[in-house]
Design an enzyme around this catalytic site. Structure first.
Site, PDB file in Angstrom:
ATOM      1  N   THR A  70      96.676  25.023  86.688  1.00  0.00           N
ATOM      2  CA  THR A  70      95.697  25.296  85.461  1.00  0.00           C
ATOM      3  C   THR A  70      95.088  26.600  85.572  1.00  0.00           C
ATOM      4  O   THR A  70      94.813  27.195  84.595  1.00  0.00           O
ATOM      5  CB  THR A  70      94.706  24.012  85.587  1.00  0.00           C
ATOM      6  OG1 THR A  70      95.425  22.909  85.239  1.00  0.00           O
ATOM      7  CG2 THR A  70      93.605  24.330  84.346  1.00  0.00           C
ATOM      8  N   ALA A 206     101.159  23.180  94.206  1.00  0.00           N
ATOM      9  CA  ALA A 206     101.637  22.809  95.426  1.00  0.00           C
ATOM     10  C   ALA A 206     101.976  21.316  95.258  1.00  0.00           C
ATOM     11  O   ALA A 206     102.868  20.715  95.910  1.00  0.00           O
ATOM     12  CB  ALA A 206     100.747  23.226  96.411  1.00  0.00           C
ATOM     13  N   CYS A 333      98.168  14.759  83.082  1.00  0.00           N
ATOM     14  CA  CYS A 333      97.201  15.851  82.919  1.00  0.00           C
ATOM     15  C   CYS A 333      96.646  16.007  81.472  1.00  0.00           C
ATOM     16  O   CYS A 333      95.851  16.981  81.305  1.00  0.00           O
ATOM     17  CB  CYS A 333      97.698  17.153  83.359  1.00  0.00           C
ATOM     18  SG  CYS A 333      98.470  17.227  85.024  1.00  0.00           S
TER      19      CYS A 333
END
Length: 419
Positions: A70, A206, A333
């Site tokens: 983001t 990650a 998300c």
């Protein structure tokens, strides 16, 4: 619990944890420090930079570590616009992009640092085909001298649709425009060749490849680097592009996860593709071919992902009836809103069809036994949802059943103690 939501996040690989743990209590120095422990921390960061770059087909100096995809998307979009010429302020984004990219692009338009051709307060969306892949012809039609940036994802988080980057990059480059790719879902699952494809910018995280949360990267080519302005100001870390003390443990974990993914990606992909095929086959066999529909491409798809519509059964209700299976009705998300998936809507699905769709995303440790059990539980849930009266709120009934089952268990436990 059978966890089939690996596109939302993955467990941290124990080998990654092993790399990270000493960096919290023993080798904890600041990489910016000039003393020996600080220089050791710098070497740890640079090793991770090489590992991430290798997995992404990039050069180590092109990696900028961030707090996640983001932040990387905001740096890419906001950073390019901050240096763009006054007459070049339009942003083109794929209609099925992740909320992080859409949000950053829309915010830039709302703030006035970008404009849209139709005068709205949202960035322009590039159309997609019914299978979810980007419509290159629509991109070409929208390109013009006033476009600053084209942002298109490598692989979709909801359907797994994989875009061929070459025609997209060629179209953007032919118009002299900067091209950004969200490789978050692709990295570690399918080959990513940043330099070979000619993409200017790419963002990643990650925690989608068995690394820790809270760390990601922006990948920026040499040419793109000169077009970026920092969004976070301070100590000048990451060659002045992203200020702030580096998260050494998180970065080391990202590097370790990237190294492990590079070693296991091919075998993982082959096994997961077979399990996805088995899952789909079992569900279709149990429910009938007309009762299960595929959302997304048949072949150009992430090996671990399948998005299915269960005709006549709401996704939320199916989830409530199959609590032992962790699956998703959309992006984790997007804030958990009640709106139907913007991805499926962009693909031409109706709101009802989108609300009847579920994503299954398998992981490295998913087993054949888990897939068979999950298929059985989901099929039972779909059949139950269809059989329940339309006048009865399904989720309320399921909660009542679960509560009754819990009370029964409690009574049994109490009786056992009394005896």
């Amino acid at each position: 619990m059978i966890y089939l939501d690996h596109n939302a996040t993955t467990p941290v690989d124990p080998r990654v944890v092993e790399v990270m743990l000493p960096l919290f209590t023993e080798r904890f120095a600041n990489p910016a420090s000039k003393h020996a422990p600080g220089q050791e921390a710098t070497r740890i960061v640079e090793r991770a930079r090489r590992e991430v770059a290798s997995l992404a087909g990039a050069r180590p100096r092109e990696i900028v570590f961030t707090s996640g995809a983001t932040e990387a998307a905001n740096l890419a979009i906001g950073g390019v616009l901050a240096t763009a010429e006054p007459g070049r302020r339009r942003i083109l984004v794929g209609a099925t992009e992740h909320p992080a990219v859409l949000g950053a692009a829309d915010a830039a338009v709302s703030a006035g640092s970008a404009v849209s051709a139709d005068g709205t307060t949202a960035a322009e969306r590039i159309a997609v085909h019914p299978d979810g892949t980007v419509d290159v012809d629509d991109l070409r039609r929208r390109l013009g001298p006033d476009v600053a940036l084209v942002a298109v994802m490598a692989a979709n988080n909801e359907t797994g649709a994989v875009n061929d980057p070459r025609p997209l990059v060629e179209a953007a480059r032919s118009a002299g425009r900067c091209c950004c790719a969200d490789v978050t879902q692709a990295l570690g699952r399918v080959p990513v060749e940043f330099e070979r494809t000619g993409v200017d910018l790419a963002v990643s995280s990650a925690h989608k490849l068995y690394g820790p949360k809270g760390v990601g990267a922006l990948i920026a080519s040499k040419d793109a680097w000169s077009r970026l302005a920092p969004r976070v100001h301070g100590g000048g870390q990451e060659r002045g592009l992203r200020a702030g003390t580096l998260n050494t443990a998180g970065i080391a974990g990202f590097g370790a996860a990237a190294r492990i993914a590079a070693e296991s990606m091919a075998d993982d992909g082959t096994r997961q593709r077979a399990l996805v095929a088995l899952l789909t086959e079992l569900l279709v066999k149990r429910l009938g071919p007309g009762a299960v529909e595929l959302n997304g491409p048949v072949r150009a798809r992430l090996p671990n992902t399948v998005n299915l519509r269960f005709v006549g059964a709401g996704a939320d209700e199916v989830q409530a009836c199959a609590p032992r299976v962790a699956i998703s009705a959309g992006s984790a998300c997007s804030g958990g809103g009640d709106e139907p998936s913007h991805v499926l809507r962009a693909m031409g699905r109706t709101a009802t069809e989108a609300r009847e769709s579920l994503r299954f995303s398998l992981g490295r440790a998913t087993t054949t036994e888990e897939i068979r059990t999950a298929a059985d539980l989901v099929a039972r849930a779909v059949l139950r949802v269809r059989s329940l009266s339309q006048s009865t709120p399904i989720q309320d009934e399921v909660r009542d059943d679960n509560r009754a089952s819990s009370n029964s268990l409690n009574r049994g436990s109490a009786a056992s103690k009394e005896s």
